[in-house]
Scaffold this motif. Sequence first.
Motif, PDB file in Angstrom:
ATOM      1  N   ALA A   2      36.793  97.916 133.976  1.00  0.00           N
ATOM      2  CA  ALA A   2      35.402  97.600 134.347  1.00  0.00           C
ATOM      3  C   ALA A   2      34.735  98.856 134.889  1.00  0.00           C
ATOM      4  O   ALA A   2      34.550  99.012 136.101  1.00  0.00           O
ATOM      5  CB  ALA A   2      35.382  96.482 135.383  1.00  0.00           C
ATOM      6  N   PRO A   3      34.361  99.773 133.996  1.00  0.00           N
ATOM      7  CA  PRO A   3      33.806 101.052 134.437  1.00  0.00           C
ATOM      8  C   PRO A   3      32.525 100.909 135.259  1.00  0.00           C
ATOM      9  O   PRO A   3      31.751  99.973 135.058  1.00  0.00           O
ATOM     10  CB  PRO A   3      33.519 101.786 133.129  1.00  0.00           C
ATOM     11  CG  PRO A   3      34.273 101.060 132.068  1.00  0.00           C
ATOM     12  CD  PRO A   3      34.444  99.659 132.546  1.00  0.00           C
ATOM     13  N   ALA A   4      32.333 101.839 136.167  1.00  0.00           N
ATOM     14  CA  ALA A   4      31.102 101.906 136.958  1.00  0.00           C
ATOM     15  C   ALA A   4      29.992 102.439 136.064  1.00  0.00           C
ATOM     16  O   ALA A   4      30.284 103.109 135.066  1.00  0.00           O
ATOM     17  CB  ALA A   4      31.303 102.830 138.159  1.00  0.00           C
ATOM     18  N   PRO A   5      28.754 102.172 136.386  1.00  0.00           N
ATOM     19  CA  PRO A   5      28.320 101.380 137.535  1.00  0.00           C
ATOM     20  C   PRO A   5      28.403  99.891 137.206  1.00  0.00           C
ATOM     21  O   PRO A   5      28.221  99.494 136.065  1.00  0.00           O
ATOM     22  CB  PRO A   5      26.869 101.806 137.724  1.00  0.00           C
ATOM     23  CG  PRO A   5      26.402 102.156 136.343  1.00  0.00           C
ATOM     24  CD  PRO A   5      27.613 102.704 135.630  1.00  0.00           C
ATOM     25  N   ALA A   6      28.682  99.113 138.201  1.00  0.00           N
ATOM     26  CA  ALA A   6      28.729  97.659 138.047  1.00  0.00           C
ATOM     27  C   ALA A   6      28.534  97.055 139.420  1.00  0.00           C
ATOM     28  O   ALA A   6      28.873  97.664 140.437  1.00  0.00           O
ATOM     29  CB  ALA A   6      30.065  97.226 137.460  1.00  0.00           C
ATOM     30  N   SER A   7      28.002  95.845 139.446  1.00  0.00           N
ATOM     31  CA  SER A   7      27.862  95.149 140.727  1.00  0.00           C
ATOM     32  C   SER A   7      29.102  94.294 140.944  1.00  0.00           C
ATOM     33  O   SER A   7      29.540  93.568 140.045  1.00  0.00           O
ATOM     34  CB  SER A   7      26.596  94.298 140.759  1.00  0.00           C
ATOM     35  OG  SER A   7      26.661  93.265 139.807  1.00  0.00           O
ATOM     36  N   ILE A   8      29.658  94.411 142.143  1.00  0.00           N
ATOM     37  CA  ILE A   8      30.926  93.752 142.476  1.00  0.00           C
ATOM     38  C   ILE A   8      30.758  92.919 143.735  1.00  0.00           C
ATOM     39  O   ILE A   8      30.186  93.379 144.730  1.00  0.00           O
ATOM     40  CB  ILE A   8      32.033  94.800 142.712  1.00  0.00           C
ATOM     41  CG1 ILE A   8      32.411  95.460 141.388  1.00  0.00           C
ATOM     42  CG2 ILE A   8      33.253  94.187 143.388  1.00  0.00           C
ATOM     43  CD1 ILE A   8      33.454  96.551 141.503  1.00  0.00           C
ATOM     44  N   LEU A   9      31.291  91.698 143.686  1.00  0.00           N
ATOM     45  CA  LEU A   9      31.523  90.919 144.894  1.00  0.00           C
ATOM     46  C   LEU A   9      33.006  91.063 145.187  1.00  0.00           C
ATOM     47  O   LEU A   9      33.847  90.613 144.396  1.00  0.00           O
ATOM     48  CB  LEU A   9      31.160  89.442 144.712  1.00  0.00           C
ATOM     49  CG  LEU A   9      31.533  88.555 145.906  1.00  0.00           C
ATOM     50  CD1 LEU A   9      30.740  88.941 147.152  1.00  0.00           C
ATOM     51  CD2 LEU A   9      31.349  87.086 145.567  1.00  0.00           C
ATOM     52  N   ASP A  10      33.331  91.714 146.282  1.00  0.00           N
ATOM     53  CA  ASP A  10      34.723  91.939 146.676  1.00  0.00           C
ATOM     54  C   ASP A  10      35.096  90.883 147.707  1.00  0.00           C
ATOM     55  O   ASP A  10      34.483  90.814 148.781  1.00  0.00           O
ATOM     56  CB  ASP A  10      34.872  93.348 147.249  1.00  0.00           C
ATOM     57  CG  ASP A  10      36.309  93.705 147.557  1.00  0.00           C
ATOM     58  OD1 ASP A  10      37.219  93.271 146.807  1.00  0.00           O
ATOM     59  OD2 ASP A  10      36.532  94.439 148.541  1.00  0.00           O
ATOM     60  N   LEU A  11      36.085  90.047 147.376  1.00  0.00           N
ATOM     61  CA  LEU A  11      36.503  89.012 148.306  1.00  0.00           C
ATOM     62  C   LEU A  11      37.218  89.641 149.491  1.00  0.00           C
ATOM     63  O   LEU A  11      38.131  90.446 149.327  1.00  0.00           O
ATOM     64  CB  LEU A  11      37.414  87.994 147.615  1.00  0.00           C
ATOM     65  CG  LEU A  11      36.844  87.279 146.401  1.00  0.00           C
ATOM     66  CD1 LEU A  11      37.790  86.170 145.943  1.00  0.00           C
ATOM     67  CD2 LEU A  11      35.456  86.722 146.667  1.00  0.00           C
ATOM     68  N   GLY A  12      36.788  89.266 150.677  1.00  0.00           N
ATOM     69  CA  GLY A  12      37.307  89.834 151.908  1.00  0.00           C
ATOM     70  C   GLY A  12      36.238  90.679 152.576  1.00  0.00           C
ATOM     71  O   GLY A  12      35.247  91.066 151.951  1.00  0.00           O
ATOM     72  N   VAL A  13      36.439  90.956 153.830  1.00  0.00           N
ATOM     73  CA  VAL A  13      35.476  91.745 154.594  1.00  0.00           C
ATOM     74  C   VAL A  13      35.493  93.194 154.108  1.00  0.00           C
ATOM     75  O   VAL A  13      36.433  93.620 153.435  1.00  0.00           O
ATOM     76  CB  VAL A  13      35.763  91.688 156.113  1.00  0.00           C
ATOM     77  CG1 VAL A  13      35.607  90.275 156.635  1.00  0.00           C
ATOM     78  CG2 VAL A  13      37.149  92.226 156.431  1.00  0.00           C
ATOM     79  N   ASP A  14      34.450  93.937 154.452  1.00  0.00           N
ATOM     80  CA  ASP A  14      34.370  95.351 154.113  1.00  0.00           C
ATOM     81  C   ASP A  14      35.643  96.038 154.594  1.00  0.00           C
ATOM     82  O   ASP A  14      36.115  95.789 155.712  1.00  0.00           O
ATOM     83  CB  ASP A  14      33.129  95.962 154.773  1.00  0.00           C
ATOM     84  CG  ASP A  14      32.758  97.279 154.149  1.00  0.00           C
ATOM     85  OD1 ASP A  14      32.578  97.317 152.910  1.00  0.00           O
ATOM     86  OD2 ASP A  14      32.644  98.266 154.893  1.00  0.00           O
TER      87      ASP A  14
END
Length: 174
Positions: free
Chosen positions: A22-34
């Motif tokens: 999944a090459p950048a750029p892409a929008s990601i929702l990362d599960l878990g806190v920063d």
Amino acid sequence: MYEKTFPNKRYKETIQFLEKVAPAPASILDLGVDNPFSKIMREHNYNVTNTRGEDLDLNTESVKNSSAEIVTAFEIFEHLLAPFNVLRDIKASKLVTSVPLRLWFSPAYRSKTDQWDRHYHEFEDWQFDWLLEKSGWKIKERHKWTNPVNKIGIRPLLRTFTPRYYAVYAERKG
């Protein structure tokens, strides 16, 4: 930049896998806190938003309401009692995730000081594949790697050639 020591080897393997599938750029929702890996993804030109620390076993609104192209979950699902629910509720069409694999020679991880930092599941690869497929995902790519430790003994020796981490790229079936 990333040495071959924990957690840096894990970070190196993970970012290389993410960039491949999944090459950048892409929008990601990362599960878990920063976290430190969120920062690494941003440094590699991903637009990353994290969940806020809610209990994803009980509240999946963040994945239901996200407009991110990709959901990432690195070492998250082993902490959940019911990862199926979160996986089923993800709206994004792409998922990049990793889990620690169950090691036959070592018990599941359990922190003695933090009640949340425990592994409810440590998967074998086929179990994690089955969970993903049953929750509506089609696996497109897999990657495993070892996590050697600088200690003497039988278990450290086994860790030099037994895969510890399993990363998967999957797309929503349909």
